[in-house]
Enzyme design. Structure first.
Site, mmCIF file in Angstrom:
data_model
loop_
_atom_site.group_PDB
_atom_site.id
_atom_site.type_symbol
_atom_site.label_atom_id
_atom_site.label_comp_id
_atom_site.label_asym_id
_atom_site.label_seq_id
_atom_site.Cartn_x
_atom_site.Cartn_y
_atom_site.Cartn_z
ATOM 1 N N THR A 20 70.242 42.465 23.470
ATOM 2 C CA THR A 20 70.149 41.157 24.122
ATOM 3 C C THR A 20 69.785 41.321 25.600
ATOM 4 O O THR A 20 68.921 40.613 26.121
ATOM 5 C CB THR A 20 71.502 40.417 23.973
ATOM 6 O OG1 THR A 20 71.915 40.497 22.609
ATOM 7 C CG2 THR A 20 71.388 38.971 24.378
ATOM 8 N N CYS B 118 71.663 44.793 16.923
ATOM 9 C CA CYS B 118 72.676 44.590 17.974
ATOM 10 C C CYS B 118 73.552 45.839 17.941
ATOM 11 O O CYS B 118 73.908 46.323 16.854
ATOM 12 C CB CYS B 118 73.497 43.344 17.667
ATOM 13 S SG CYS B 118 75.026 43.203 18.625
ATOM 14 N N THR B 119 73.878 46.365 19.117
ATOM 15 C CA THR B 119 74.569 47.657 19.153
ATOM 16 C C THR B 119 76.009 47.595 18.654
ATOM 17 O O THR B 119 76.623 48.634 18.408
ATOM 18 C CB THR B 119 74.536 48.249 20.576
ATOM 19 O OG1 THR B 119 75.054 47.274 21.497
ATOM 20 C CG2 THR B 119 73.127 48.628 20.980
ATOM 21 N N HIS B 120 76.539 46.389 18.484
ATOM 22 C CA HIS B 120 77.879 46.296 17.892
ATOM 23 C C HIS B 120 77.857 46.585 16.384
ATOM 24 O O HIS B 120 78.845 47.049 15.819
ATOM 25 C CB HIS B 120 78.467 44.884 18.090
ATOM 26 C CG HIS B 120 79.029 44.636 19.461
ATOM 27 N ND1 HIS B 120 78.233 44.474 20.571
ATOM 28 C CD2 HIS B 120 80.317 44.522 19.893
ATOM 29 C CE1 HIS B 120 79.003 44.256 21.638
ATOM 30 N NE2 HIS B 120 80.269 44.285 21.256
ATOM 31 N N GLU C 289 84.710 43.647 18.563
ATOM 32 C CA GLU C 289 85.553 43.708 19.767
ATOM 33 C C GLU C 289 87.038 43.689 19.388
ATOM 34 O O GLU C 289 87.858 44.356 20.007
ATOM 35 C CB GLU C 289 85.255 42.520 20.691
ATOM 36 C CG GLU C 289 83.895 42.571 21.351
ATOM 37 C CD GLU C 289 83.760 43.659 22.417
ATOM 38 O OE1 GLU C 289 84.736 43.931 23.139
ATOM 39 O OE2 GLU C 289 82.653 44.242 22.517
ATOM 40 N N ASP D 183 76.696 47.545 28.301
ATOM 41 C CA ASP D 183 76.575 46.564 27.215
ATOM 42 C C ASP D 183 77.496 45.399 27.566
ATOM 43 O O ASP D 183 78.309 45.490 28.496
ATOM 44 C CB ASP D 183 77.001 47.198 25.876
ATOM 45 C CG ASP D 183 76.930 46.210 24.705
ATOM 46 O OD1 ASP D 183 75.996 45.388 24.674
ATOM 47 O OD2 ASP D 183 77.813 46.248 23.830
ATOM 48 N N SER D 184 77.411 44.344 26.779
ATOM 49 C CA SER D 184 78.309 43.202 26.985
ATOM 50 C C SER D 184 79.746 43.560 26.605
ATOM 51 O O SER D 184 80.674 42.847 26.978
ATOM 52 C CB SER D 184 77.856 42.036 26.115
ATOM 53 O OG SER D 184 77.935 42.423 24.751
ATOM 54 N N TYR E 168 76.986 38.024 25.056
ATOM 55 C CA TYR E 168 75.716 37.749 25.724
ATOM 56 C C TYR E 168 74.788 36.947 24.807
ATOM 57 O O TYR E 168 73.985 36.164 25.273
ATOM 58 C CB TYR E 168 74.991 39.065 26.059
ATOM 59 C CG TYR E 168 75.439 39.779 27.311
ATOM 60 C CD1 TYR E 168 76.478 39.307 28.112
ATOM 61 C CD2 TYR E 168 74.786 40.953 27.708
ATOM 62 C CE1 TYR E 168 76.850 39.994 29.262
ATOM 63 C CE2 TYR E 168 75.148 41.626 28.853
ATOM 64 C CZ TYR E 168 76.183 41.159 29.627
ATOM 65 O OH TYR E 168 76.536 41.838 30.763
ATOM 66 N N CYS F 192 72.112 47.525 24.810
ATOM 67 C CA CYS F 192 72.301 46.143 24.365
ATOM 68 C C CYS F 192 70.918 45.547 24.114
ATOM 69 O O CYS F 192 70.097 45.472 25.039
ATOM 70 C CB CYS F 192 73.028 45.376 25.475
ATOM 71 S SG CYS F 192 73.238 43.625 25.139
HETATM 72 N N1 DGL Z 1 75.650 44.473 21.823
HETATM 73 C C1 DGL Z 1 74.718 43.467 22.232
HETATM 74 C C2 DGL Z 1 73.354 43.677 21.626
HETATM 75 O O1 DGL Z 1 72.980 44.775 21.287
HETATM 76 C C3 DGL Z 1 75.047 42.012 22.111
HETATM 77 C C4 DGL Z 1 76.431 41.560 22.070
HETATM 78 C C5 DGL Z 1 76.680 40.176 22.585
HETATM 79 O O2 DGL Z 1 76.212 39.170 22.023
HETATM 80 O O3 DGL Z 1 77.372 40.139 23.584
HETATM 81 O O4 DGL Z 1 72.600 42.738 21.498
#
Ligand code: DGL
Length: 271
Positions: free
Chosen positions: A76, A184-186, A152, A11-12, A43, A74
Site C-alpha cells: 500500500t 499485502c505483506t500481512h 495484528e 510497514d503499517s 493503511y 508494504c
Molecule cells: N502490509 C500492508 C501492505 O502490504 C498493508 C496493511 C494495511 O492496510 O495497513 O499493503
C-alpha cells in the site's frame, strides 16, 4: 561511516516482518531497523496523501538512524509513496507490489486472483501493472478488508479469520483462478490457513523472497553486520512486542517511535 550500517524497513504494522523474515533467511548478518506504524493502521483504508505523509515521517526517522537502504515492506505504501520517496532521498529504496507478472506467467487456467488492500487495488501503480503484465490474463482483484487486523491481533487461523478468508477466496476459486497473489505483506502469515482453504492445486505467490533478493542486489552483496533487529512502533508497544515475538518465533523488543513517546495503548487513529 561503517559499511555495515543497518537497513531500514517499514510497514503499517507487523506485516513487513514477512519481508524481514525472508531478508534474514537470505542475509543473516544484516542489521535491520524495523518500524511498524501501528497507530495509523490499516493503511489500506486511508487516503494516498495520508499514507505518503506517513511514509515520509518514517523514512526521515530511519534515515536519522543511519540506514544505508530503505525497504518499503508494504504494498500500500509502495503504491502511494515509492516514487516520491525516491525523488526525495538518494539512498537505495526497495518497494513491493502485487506479483501480477509472476502470476500471469504461472497460471494455466489464465485466471489469477490478487488479494490486496483496497488502496493498493485502486492505485495508479496497480493499474500500470495490469496494463503491462495482465493483457493476456484475467486478473481478479479482491480487496481483503479485515485480514490485516487479524494478523495484528495474532489470529492467524481462528474462526473469524477463516470466515474472512472463505469470503474472499471462494469467489476467486469459483471463477477459475488457479493462482493467488498475496498482495499485502500481512497475508503470508495466513499462508497455512489460505493453503487449507484453496487446497494443494492452487499456486500461491508470496513475493517475500524476491524482495529479499532485490535487497541483496541493491546492497551489492555487502550484507555483513551483527544480525541485529531493532524494532520501533507508533502503536501500543506492549501489544506490538507480543505480536512481533509470536510471528518471528523469538523475543523481540519494541521501542516507542519518538513522535509517540507516551503511547502504550492504541488510541483512535487520526487518519
Ligand atoms: N502490509 C500492508 C501492505 O502490504 C498493508 C496493511 C494495511 O492496510 O495497513 O499493503
Amino acid at each position: 561511516m561503517s559499511e555495515h550500517r543497518p537497513v531500514g524497513v517499514f510497514d503499517s504494522g507487523v506485516g513487513g516482518l514477512s519481508i524481514v523474515r525472508e531478508m534474514r533467511r537470505r542475509m543473516p548478518g544484516l542489521d535491520i531497523v524495523y518500524v511498524s506504524d501501528a497507530h495509523h493502521l490499516p493503511y489500506g483504508e486511508k487516503s494516498e496523501r495520508f499514507i505518503r505523509e506517513r511514509a515520509f515521517v518514517l523514512a526521515d526517522f530511519l534515515l536519522g538512524r543511519g540506514v544505508r537502504a530503505l525497504v518499503i515492506a508494504c504494498n500500500t505504501a509502495t503504491a502511494a509513496a515509492a516514487r516520491e520517496l525516491r525523488e526525495r532521498f538518494a539512498l537505495p529504496i526497495v518497494g513491493i507490489e502485487p506479483a501480477v507478472k509472476p502470476a500471469a506467467e504461472a497460471t494455466r487456467s489464465g485466471i489469477v486472483g490478487i488479494l490486496a488492500t483496497a488502496s493498493t487495488l485502486q492505485s495508479v501503480r496497480y493499474e500500470e501493472l495490469l496494463r503491462r503484465f495482465g493483457q493476456f490474463t484475467r486478473v481478479l482483484a479482491q480487496p481483503a478488508s479485515g485480514l490485516v487486523e487479524c494478523v495484528e491481533a495474532g489470529d492467524l487461523d481462528g474462526p473469524h479469520t477463516r470466515a474472512l478468508l472463505a469470503r474472499y477466496l471462494w469467489p476467486l476459486l469459483e471463477a477459475g483462478a488457479d493462482t493467488i497473489v498475496l498482495g499485502c505483506t500481512h497475508y503470508p502469515f495466513l499462508l497455512p490457513a489460505i493453503r487449507d482453504f484453496v487446497g494443494s492445486d492452487v499456486r500461491i505467490i508470496d513475493p517475500g523472497d524476491a524482495v529479499a533478493r532485490r535487497v541483496e542486489d541493491v546492497l551489492g552483496g555487502d550484507t555483513g553486520g551483527s544480525g541485529t533487529l531493532c524494532c520501533f512502533s507508533s502503536g501500543d508497544v506492549v501489544q506490538q512486542q507480543a505480536s512481533m515475538s509470536r510471528l518471528l518465533g523469538e523475543a523481540v523488543v519494541v521501542l516507542p517511535l519518538p513522535e509517540y513517546p507516551g503511547m502504550h495503548r492504541r488510541e483512535a487513529s487520526s487518519g
